[in-house]
Enzyme design. Structure first.
Site, PDB file in Angstrom:
ATOM      1  N   GLU A 273       0.826  -1.214   0.000  1.00 28.01           N
ATOM      2  CA  GLU A 273       0.000   0.000   0.000  1.00 28.01           C
ATOM      3  C   GLU A 273       0.859   1.263   0.000  1.00 28.01           C
ATOM      4  O   GLU A 273       0.551   2.245  -0.676  1.00 28.01           O
ATOM      5  CB  GLU A 273      -0.948   0.011   1.209  1.00 28.01           C
ATOM      6  N   ARG A 277       0.847   3.795  -3.243  1.00 34.93           N
ATOM      7  CA  ARG A 277       0.239   5.103  -2.997  1.00 34.93           C
ATOM      8  C   ARG A 277       1.286   6.183  -2.756  1.00 34.93           C
ATOM      9  O   ARG A 277       1.217   7.279  -3.330  1.00 34.93           O
ATOM     10  CB  ARG A 277      -0.714   5.027  -1.795  1.00 34.93           C
ATOM     11  N   ASP A 406      -5.291  -9.893  -8.138  1.00 31.62           N
ATOM     12  CA  ASP A 406      -5.613  -9.004  -9.264  1.00 31.62           C
ATOM     13  C   ASP A 406      -4.419  -8.326  -9.941  1.00 31.62           C
ATOM     14  O   ASP A 406      -4.145  -8.519 -11.123  1.00 31.62           O
ATOM     15  CB  ASP A 406      -6.645  -7.951  -8.823  1.00 31.62           C
ATOM     16  N   GLU A 541     -11.997   0.765 -10.272  1.00 24.47           N
ATOM     17  CA  GLU A 541     -11.650  -0.150 -11.369  1.00 24.47           C
ATOM     18  C   GLU A 541     -12.523   0.015 -12.613  1.00 24.47           C
ATOM     19  O   GLU A 541     -12.019  -0.045 -13.743  1.00 24.47           O
ATOM     20  CB  GLU A 541     -11.688  -1.613 -10.895  1.00 24.47           C
TER      21      GLU A 541
HETATM   22  C1  DMJ Z   1      -6.252   0.535  -4.896  1.00 27.63           C
HETATM   23  O1  DMJ Z   1      -5.484   0.727  -3.777  1.00 27.63           O
HETATM   24  C2  DMJ Z   1      -5.478  -0.126  -5.991  1.00 27.63           C
HETATM   25  O2  DMJ Z   1      -6.122   0.084  -7.190  1.00 27.63           O
HETATM   26  C3  DMJ Z   1      -5.288  -1.587  -5.762  1.00 27.63           C
HETATM   27  O3  DMJ Z   1      -4.649  -2.203  -6.838  1.00 27.63           O
HETATM   28  C4  DMJ Z   1      -6.623  -2.249  -5.547  1.00 27.63           C
HETATM   29  N1  DMJ Z   1      -7.367  -1.614  -4.517  1.00 27.63           N
HETATM   30  C5  DMJ Z   1      -7.497  -0.188  -4.514  1.00 27.63           C
HETATM   31  C6  DMJ Z   1      -8.655   0.347  -5.300  1.00 27.63           C
HETATM   32  O4  DMJ Z   1      -9.768  -0.394  -5.311  1.00 27.63           O
END
Ligand code: DMJ
Length: 642
Positions: A273, A277, A406, A541
């Site tokens: 994270e 970010r 994912d 998404e």
């Molecule tokens: C974000 O932090 C990123 O896109 C991550 O890959 C998946 N989850 C969240 C958004 O849904």
């Protein structure tokens, strides 16, 4: 002659005291007038009657003019009323003229009018209307459908008022000129861009007022929550402000980063994270602005995250204490999540390129190489966990494109693009995985034949799909644009429709976190939602994929779909005092039930992708020059050295 008068006077004075003398007084006035009239001469009386008659005739003659005038006044008042209906509930969400200093927007942007379309969206099934893009504009209930006692534009619950006034609602109908479709399209695009800027400003106001310098805004309680204590929302939003041309807001945030952001803190952060970010946000902002302060900060957080890789297997731990320089797995396991350890590569590779220090790239490349060789995949599909001691997959047998797996797939393709399409191993793993998806996870729903990506659990197919999977249409489209098989684009289009249906078929027009598709013949609806899955976290998404689909196809239906989604975010998640909130129940437009949290990715990703979706400027973050990390932070495609 005078006694009767005096007698009257006396009599009135006496009876008037303490006995409610109003009637007596009135009676006295009537008698007195009549007496005076009687005392007038015949000539005087005739004269008065004549004047009264004259006044009456004049009054009749001028009646039409007066009524005309009055009607005019009434219409004006009505206009004013309807204008006031057009105004949003809170003055600060009124759009302001676009500033002239925006690099990517035309100067002629004008202030947008607001419309008065209201009410919950009609539950729609677009499947009946495929191919008709004009059908994709949201239909609202007529005003008369509003329930009695329902206050227009506001949903309230204890302690909370969410502003549902449609600050972004369709200006289209009013501004369209059928004679000039090009002007129409450009006007529409300008007003939609401005609507996103307005949404951002509103979100930013909440963050600034109640959560400045903290990780996340809690807009309902007008407070904040702390995750890493690093101003997560502010950093995630930096490049969005730059791209949206919000320079004033950007400068304030930049000053905070320069003077307040410090990483020398005894705090545990999640490696993935904080990489996507914070490191991603700082690197991207450095590239967009050229300001080396952001690169210095990126170097600092990057180097403080490196202890995560000190594990027996070199597969990183999930958590790092950036102050102490120690790392550890979660308390209950020595496993890390596969998506987490394989979705930090774009950022660390870029950090190595910029600093000429190979340690970052080496650490993340080691992870990819190990995962590439591991047993336990299903036709290129990976399990969800990997052990940091032995480097093997654990909890095997579950395969999903959703949570915990994912972005592994996303980063295979994007690393290949970032590196100039030379790293064949990444491409092969990506292509194999997409074949694995087609073979094992792809199914169609009943009754309408929506193509969806389910899951496999120990050999059993489950028709469950996370909203997270909606990154896939965009990634497939990016692959096709980058020269991969054209049938990837066909699949992208089908999945895009499905992700859109996950919004449209909900009563709020917002997708739940997870859906289940019906596959049995005779089903009456395609999508079911379990009680526990009805929340919406303002995730990006679907709008992310809409952005890619529009960039590559120029099919305006994708913009229209994104526009509907933005309007529904405004209708059901916007908090009047500032900010947007995630909600618990997308199936209840009367009571969506706020969760009191604005995730940092709403500003970092959702609004950024919406803005890019509505922009027709393909040079605004060109997809041939930039690759977006999984938190929507654009990083440059490396220049070819050959
Ligand atoms: C974000 O932090 C990123 O896109 C991550 O890959 C998946 N989850 C969240 C958004 O849904």
């Amino acid at each position: 002659m005078h006694p009767p008068y005096r007698q009257d006077y006396v009599s009135i004075s006496l009876t008037g005291q303490g006995s409610g003398g109003y009637n007596n007084s009135k009676q006295w006035r009537r008698q007195s007038c009549w007496r005076k009239w009687k005392q007038l001469s015949r000539l005087q009386r005739s004269l008065i009657l004549f004047i009264l008659l004259l006044l009456f005739i004049c009054g009749i003659a001028s009646y039409p003019t007066v009524t005309e005038h009055l009607r005019g006044l009434t219409d004006e008042e009505q206009d004013t009323d309807s204008n006031s209906v057009l105004k949003p509930v809170i003055p600060h969400v009124l759009p302001e003229p676009i500033k002239q200093d925006h690099p990517a927007l035309p100067e002629q942007l004008s202030q947008r009018k607001l419309s008065n379309r209201r009410g919950p969206p009609v539950l729609q099934n677009r499947l009946q209307r495929k191919g008709n893009t004009s059908d994709t504009v949201a239909e609202d209930k007529p005003a008369g459908d509003q329930k009695e006692g329902e206050e227009e534009g506001v949903i309230s619950w204890p302690g909370v008022v969410i502003d549902t006034e449609q600050a972004t609602e369709g200006t289209k109908e009013k501004e369209d000129s059928p004679a000039n479709p090009e002007a129409k399209s450009s006007k529409e695009s300008v007003s939609r861009l401005e609507a996103v800027r307005e949404a951002f400003r509103h979100a930013w106001k909440g963050y600034k007022d109640f959560a400045w310098g903290h990780d996340e805004l809690r807009p309902i309680s007008k407070s904040y929550s702390e995750w890493f204590g690093l101003g997560l929302t502010l950093i995630d939003a930096l490049d969005t402000m730059w791209i949206l041309g919000l320079k004033e807001e950007f400068e304030e945030a930049k000053a905070w980063v320069a003077t307040e952001l410090t990483f020398n803190k005894n705090v545990d952060v999640n490696l993935f994270e904080s990489t996507i970010r914070i490191l991603g946000g700082l690197l991207s902002t450095y590239h967009l602005t050229g300001d080396s302060m952001f690169l210095d900060k990126a170097k600092e957080i990057g180097s403080r995250l490196m202890p995560a890789f000190n594990t027996p297997s070199k597969i990183p731990y999930s958590d790092v204490n950036i102050g102490k320089g120690t790392a550890h797995p979660p308390r209950w396991t020595s496993d890390s999540t596969v998506a987490e350890v394989t979705s930090i590569q774009l950022e660390f590779r870029e950090l190595s390129r910029l600093t000429q220090d190979p340690q970052y790239e080496a650490a993340v490349a080691e992870v990819m190489n190990q995962v590439h060789k591991l047993d336990g995949k299903l036709d290129g599909l990976v399990p969800m966990f990997i052990n940091t001691n032995n480097g093997q997959f654990t909890h095997q047998g579950i395969y999903t494109l959703g949570a915990r797996a994912d972005s592994y797939y996303e980063y295979l393709l994007k690393q290949w693009i970032q590196g100039g399409k030379k790293e064949n191993q990444l491409l092969e793993d990506y292509l194999q995985a997409i074949e694995g998806v087609k073979k094992n996870l792809l199914q169609t729903s009943s009754p309408n034949g929506l193509t969806f990506v389910g899951e496999v659990s120990h050999g059993q197919f489950s028709p469950k799909m996370d909203h997270l999977v909606c990154f896939l249409p965009g990634t497939l489209a990016l692959g096709a644009h980058s020269g991969l098989a054209a049938d990837h684009m066909d699949l992208a289009k089908q999945l895009m429709e499905t992700c859109y249906q996950m919004y449209v078929q909900m009563e709020t027009g917002l997708s739940p976190e997870i859906v289940h598709f019906n596959m049995h013949q005779g089903s009456t609806r395609d999508i079911d939602v379990k009680l526990a899955d009805r929340h919406n976290l303002l995730r990006p998404e679907t709008v992310e994929s809409l952005f890619y689909m529009y960039r590559f196809t120029k099919d305006h239906k994708y913009q229209d779909w994104g526009w509907e989604i933005l309007q529904n975010f405004n209708k059901y998640t916007k908090v009047s005092s500032g900010g947007y909130t995630s909600i618990n129940n997308v199936r209840d437009p009367e009571y969506p039930s706020p969760r009191d949290k604005m995730e940092s990715f709403f500003l970092g990703e959702t609004l950024k992708y919406l803005y890019l979706l509505f922009s027709d400027d393909t040079n605004l973050i060109s997809l041939d020059q930039y690759v977006f990390n999984t938190e929507a932070h654009p990083l440059p495609v490396w220049p070819s050295t050959a």
